[in-house]
Design an enzyme around this catalytic site. Sequence first.
Site, PDB file in Angstrom:
ATOM      1  N   PRO A   1       0.825  -1.186   0.009  1.00 50.78           N
ATOM      2  CA  PRO A   1       0.076  -0.110   0.045  1.00 50.78           C
ATOM      3  C   PRO A   1       0.809   1.162   0.117  1.00 50.78           C
ATOM      4  O   PRO A   1       1.825   1.032   0.752  1.00 50.78           O
ATOM      5  CB  PRO A   1      -0.829  -0.096   1.239  1.00 50.78           C
ATOM      6  CG  PRO A   1      -0.964  -1.678   1.427  1.00 50.78           C
ATOM      7  CD  PRO A   1       0.296  -2.090   1.174  1.00 50.78           C
ATOM      8  N   GLU A   2       0.486   2.375  -0.680  1.00 51.18           N
ATOM      9  CA  GLU A   2       0.926   3.573  -0.900  1.00 51.18           C
ATOM     10  C   GLU A   2       0.422   4.479   0.094  1.00 51.18           C
ATOM     11  O   GLU A   2      -0.118   4.174   0.933  1.00 51.18           O
ATOM     12  CB  GLU A   2       1.258   4.005  -2.201  1.00 51.18           C
ATOM     13  CG  GLU A   2       1.758   3.035  -3.190  1.00 51.18           C
ATOM     14  CD  GLU A   2       2.210   3.781  -4.488  1.00 51.18           C
ATOM     15  OE1 GLU A   2       2.637   4.651  -4.441  1.00 51.18           O
ATOM     16  OE2 GLU A   2       2.427   2.845  -5.389  1.00 51.18           O
TER      17      GLU A   2
ATOM     18  N   LYS B   1       4.115   5.482   4.996  1.00 48.26           N
ATOM     19  CA  LYS B   1       3.468   4.153   5.056  1.00 48.26           C
ATOM     20  C   LYS B   1       2.887   3.527   6.677  1.00 48.26           C
ATOM     21  O   LYS B   1       3.126   2.263   6.663  1.00 48.26           O
ATOM     22  CB  LYS B   1       4.298   3.089   4.136  1.00 48.26           C
ATOM     23  CG  LYS B   1       4.245   3.541   2.637  1.00 48.26           C
ATOM     24  CD  LYS B   1       5.138   2.597   1.867  1.00 48.26           C
ATOM     25  CE  LYS B   1       5.391   3.122   0.402  1.00 48.26           C
ATOM     26  NZ  LYS B   1       5.693   2.008  -0.374  1.00 48.26           N
TER      27      LYS B   1
ATOM     28  N   ARG C   1      13.324   8.671  10.825  1.00 50.71           N
ATOM     29  CA  ARG C   1      13.958   7.948   9.743  1.00 50.71           C
ATOM     30  C   ARG C   1      13.339   8.456   8.270  1.00 50.71           C
ATOM     31  O   ARG C   1      13.524   7.597   7.306  1.00 50.71           O
ATOM     32  CB  ARG C   1      13.989   6.522  10.061  1.00 50.71           C
ATOM     33  CG  ARG C   1      14.858   6.187  11.431  1.00 50.71           C
ATOM     34  CD  ARG C   1      14.988   4.448  11.377  1.00 50.71           C
ATOM     35  NE  ARG C   1      13.636   4.134  11.842  1.00 50.71           N
ATOM     36  CZ  ARG C   1      13.040   3.748  12.976  1.00 50.71           C
ATOM     37  NH1 ARG C   1      13.729   4.098  14.064  1.00 50.71           N
ATOM     38  NH2 ARG C   1      12.125   3.155  13.094  1.00 50.71           N
TER      39      ARG C   1
ATOM     40  N   ASN D   1       5.596   2.059  -5.779  1.00 54.86           N
ATOM     41  CA  ASN D   1       5.922   1.800  -7.039  1.00 54.86           C
ATOM     42  C   ASN D   1       4.861   2.684  -8.260  1.00 54.86           C
ATOM     43  O   ASN D   1       5.511   3.063  -9.310  1.00 54.86           O
ATOM     44  CB  ASN D   1       5.922   0.415  -7.380  1.00 54.86           C
ATOM     45  CG  ASN D   1       6.939   0.038  -8.668  1.00 54.86           C
ATOM     46  OD1 ASN D   1       7.673   1.070  -9.049  1.00 54.86           O
ATOM     47  ND2 ASN D   1       6.928  -1.342  -8.946  1.00 54.86           N
TER      48      ASN D   1
ATOM     49  N   ARG E   1      12.798  -3.368  -6.933  1.00 57.42           N
ATOM     50  CA  ARG E   1      11.548  -3.079  -7.384  1.00 57.42           C
ATOM     51  C   ARG E   1      11.304  -3.145  -9.069  1.00 57.42           C
ATOM     52  O   ARG E   1      12.125  -2.238  -9.584  1.00 57.42           O
ATOM     53  CB  ARG E   1      11.003  -1.838  -6.618  1.00 57.42           C
ATOM     54  CG  ARG E   1      10.936  -2.020  -5.327  1.00 57.42           C
ATOM     55  CD  ARG E   1      10.094  -3.096  -4.731  1.00 57.42           C
ATOM     56  NE  ARG E   1       8.808  -2.839  -4.955  1.00 57.42           N
ATOM     57  CZ  ARG E   1       7.707  -2.242  -4.358  1.00 57.42           C
ATOM     58  NH1 ARG E   1       8.296  -1.556  -3.123  1.00 57.42           N
ATOM     59  NH2 ARG E   1       6.728  -2.067  -4.821  1.00 57.42           N
TER      60      ARG E   1
END
Length: 264
Positions: free
Chosen positions: A2-3, A52, A121, A162, A254
């Site tokens: 999931p984005e 995310k 981070r 992606n 990816r």
Amino acid sequence: MPEGHTLHRLARLHQRRFARAPVMVSSPQGRFVDGAAAVNGRVFKKATAWGKHLFHHYEGGRVVHVHLGLYGTFTELPLPMPLPVGQVRMRMIGTEYGTDLRGPTVCEVLAEPEIGDVIGRLGPDPLRRDADPSLAWARIRKSRRPIGALLMDQSVIAGVGNVYRSELLYRHHIDPHRPGVRVEEDEFDAMWTDLVALMAIGLRRGKIHTIRREDDHGPPSYAPGRPRTYVYRRAGEPCRVCGTEIRTEVMEGRNLFWCPAEQT
């Protein structure tokens, strides 16, 4: 995976359904028993998201931190909930609704101050009003990594996956192999502005829409019920604008998709 817009939608949903009331939390699977016990019966104060990452804030300064990863899902159900089915890591039961969490990469309880360690981070999140794009630009302009990899690096920009990566670069005619040091500041500014708008559409509609109206024609989407894309999962098909064959390769683990004619 999931984005970012998906996690922000979940935060809004859980805020609406659970906030300001006690929530019963359990771990039918048994892998989150101690964490569930730490927040069970406490008042759910609010839900927030950064990239995310999803955070459930409970009274007493305890926070459930969730990262769905590749396989994590929440299943939302009205009460009364049926018996758990499958590997339910966390079950939440509120006053009218419940939800089951399965398969997350991360499901843990943090103290409120520890959220800063997680966020520290991460790069700026385009869906947050306090996002500072200059932090992302500072990383990109000094890097020789390809921009296609930098956009997927959560420490550069949080929440981009992606689909947004592939489609954003296409919309701005940028070759994903171009090193960050060769991206101009005005190009980055335009991409950031566009990304904020595209992710806001995803947040509002629950689906990623990247096709401009004048290009929304031709071959169907890569999957039923999904909006058309320019390049994502269209390898071997003709570009919707110029007809050039869409290419794919693996970049830093990816799958990458791009049009060699439109993206230079």
